[in-house]
Design a protein around this motif. Sequence first.
Motif, short mmCIF file in Angstrom:
data_model
loop_
_atom_site.label_atom_id
_atom_site.label_comp_id
_atom_site.label_asym_id
_atom_site.label_seq_id
_atom_site.Cartn_x
_atom_site.Cartn_y
_atom_site.Cartn_z
N ARG A 354 41.77 42.93 43.60
CA ARG A 354 42.56 42.18 44.74
C ARG A 354 43.43 41.24 43.91
NH1 ARG A 354 40.64 42.54 49.91
NH2 ARG A 354 38.41 43.33 50.06
N VAL A 355 44.62 41.20 44.73
CA VAL A 355 45.50 40.24 44.17
C VAL A 355 46.41 39.56 45.48
CG1 VAL A 355 48.00 40.00 43.03
CG2 VAL A 355 46.59 41.65 42.32
N ASN A 356 46.23 38.10 45.17
CA ASN A 356 46.51 37.36 46.13
C ASN A 356 47.58 36.05 45.73
OD1 ASN A 356 46.21 35.76 48.30
ND2 ASN A 356 44.71 34.33 47.68
N TYR A 357 48.60 36.23 46.48
CA TYR A 357 49.82 35.32 46.31
C TYR A 357 49.97 34.57 47.81
CZ TYR A 357 50.74 38.53 42.42
OH TYR A 357 50.90 39.10 41.17
N THR A 358 50.41 33.15 47.51
CA THR A 358 50.96 32.46 48.68
C THR A 358 52.22 31.94 48.17
OG1 THR A 358 49.82 30.37 48.01
CG2 THR A 358 48.82 32.12 49.66
N GLY A 359 53.01 31.18 49.00
CA GLY A 359 54.05 30.53 48.83
C GLY A 359 53.89 29.56 47.55
N SER A 360 52.67 28.79 47.70
CA SER A 360 52.24 27.97 46.69
C SER A 360 51.39 28.29 45.51
CB SER A 360 51.73 26.69 47.35
OG SER A 360 50.31 27.16 48.19
N SER A 361 51.06 29.77 45.41
CA SER A 361 50.01 29.95 44.55
C SER A 361 50.59 31.14 43.76
CB SER A 361 48.78 30.32 45.16
OG SER A 361 47.85 31.03 44.01
N ARG A 362 50.32 31.00 42.40
CA ARG A 362 50.80 32.36 41.68
C ARG A 362 49.65 32.95 40.80
NH1 ARG A 362 53.82 32.23 44.85
NH2 ARG A 362 56.35 32.32 44.56
N LEU A 363 48.30 32.70 41.18
CA LEU A 363 46.95 33.13 40.48
C LEU A 363 46.96 34.42 40.37
CD1 LEU A 363 44.65 30.31 41.44
CD2 LEU A 363 45.93 30.21 39.37
N GLY A 364 47.36 35.27 41.52
CA GLY A 364 46.87 36.64 41.44
C GLY A 364 45.52 37.14 41.65
N SER A 365 44.89 37.02 40.53
CA SER A 365 43.33 37.32 40.74
C SER A 365 42.61 36.22 39.79
CB SER A 365 43.38 38.70 40.01
OG SER A 365 41.76 38.99 39.83
N ARG A 366 41.19 36.45 40.14
CA ARG A 366 40.32 35.72 39.42
C ARG A 366 39.20 36.27 38.74
NH1 ARG A 366 39.03 29.52 41.39
NH2 ARG A 366 38.72 29.48 39.04
N PHE A 367 39.31 37.69 38.90
CA PHE A 367 38.33 38.70 38.41
C PHE A 367 38.14 38.79 36.99
CE2 PHE A 367 37.25 42.91 36.34
CZ PHE A 367 36.27 43.25 37.29
N VAL A 368 36.74 38.20 36.50
CA VAL A 368 36.49 38.13 35.20
C VAL A 368 34.86 39.04 35.35
CG1 VAL A 368 35.55 36.82 33.22
CG2 VAL A 368 37.50 36.03 34.63
N GLU A 369 34.58 39.72 34.10
CA GLU A 369 33.29 40.19 33.83
C GLU A 369 33.07 40.24 32.41
OE1 GLU A 369 32.88 44.14 35.86
OE2 GLU A 369 33.91 45.06 34.20
N LEU A 370 31.82 40.22 31.91
CA LEU A 370 31.55 40.26 30.60
C LEU A 370 31.14 41.60 29.97
CD1 LEU A 370 29.75 36.63 30.27
CD2 LEU A 370 32.05 37.22 29.77
#
Length: 381
Positions: A354-370
């Motif tokens: 999943r990729v998530n943007y809003t007018g105030s956010s450019r984070l995109g994704s927080r997907f992390v696995e080890l």
Amino acid sequence: MGVLQRVAAIGAMAFTALNCTAEPGLTDSTITIGMSAPFSGPNGAYGLDMRQTIQAYFEQVNKGGGIAGRKLELVALDDGYETERTVANTKALLGDKNAFALLAYYGSSPTTEAMNTVFGPAKVPLVGTISGAATLREPPSANPNTRYMFNVRASYADEAEAIVSQLVSLGMTRIAVFYQNDGFGKSGLDGVTAALKKHKLTPAAVSTVERNSLDVGKAVEAIAKASPQAVVMVTLYKPTAAFVKAMKKAGQMPMLMTLSPVGAEQLVQELANDARGIGMSQVVPYPWNDVVPVVREYQKLAAKPGAYSYYGMEAYLMARTLVEGLKRAGKDLSRDKLVSALEGMGNADFGGYRVNYTGSSRLGSRFVELTVVGPGGKILK
């Protein structure tokens, strides 16, 4: 006004309107996309892998009718992972090369500098960069240039938190950091330090290596003195490999962890059997698991298992994000409409990522696995 004068006036107005609305890099049949990444030098393997995947995906999109009838054309320039060349390439892409939008840049310092001095002020969107730097993730209210930076991967802070939490859960408290002396390394160091602080810890030792250098002797000496239980390496694959070999030669056997930009496949190839046991954080799904729909799509594009890679998987997700934004922007395309379309994507699901943007956010994704390097150099989840 005579008939000829009226016709001339109407023609002049139409010509002016056309010139005012014409977008660089956009024709009735094509959309030009620019890319700057290393295709030569010690980090060339990263950029070549990314470019190959993006070109294959663009060919697939074009065979399916393109974007509202327009074919995607990629113009990719080699920057050798050097900030000055990246900035120069970006100017060329927006100038002589006439790129409509940008895609898949590489590195923290090069991308940040290009954003703040070239494509941000020019209001040209860039989708995806191999960087988790905080400077690229500031809200547009803090830095107007970040409005045009659409990150696809998780941040270094996200990766560092996952690594440190794992190490602490194993009872480790003496954790050292070996980092690359540039924007990437410093951002990763900040992420690890912040993650340690949440557990009331500080780095047991900190040492560095210069960008594009393999001179790790002093770093090994400084870290070995602390006898750490673990070392988090915020470096690319060649200095990482040099550090690992030097640490073993010095009789040091801590648990070794590294962040995703290292390049899992490249590191295994460089270290061979010495790579076994090294842990890595990853910011995209496991490329060899066909259970996840978006991975299956990538695998079909890559054509054969030997061609699967984390960098290829990430490049595919970057290109998918851009194409989704272009489709949502509609046939009457403009850079402004592409930016607005990307901002409005919300929680877009590409089939397991999943990729998530809003007018105030450019984070995109927080997907992390080890992951960890297992026997025979196989990357294991």
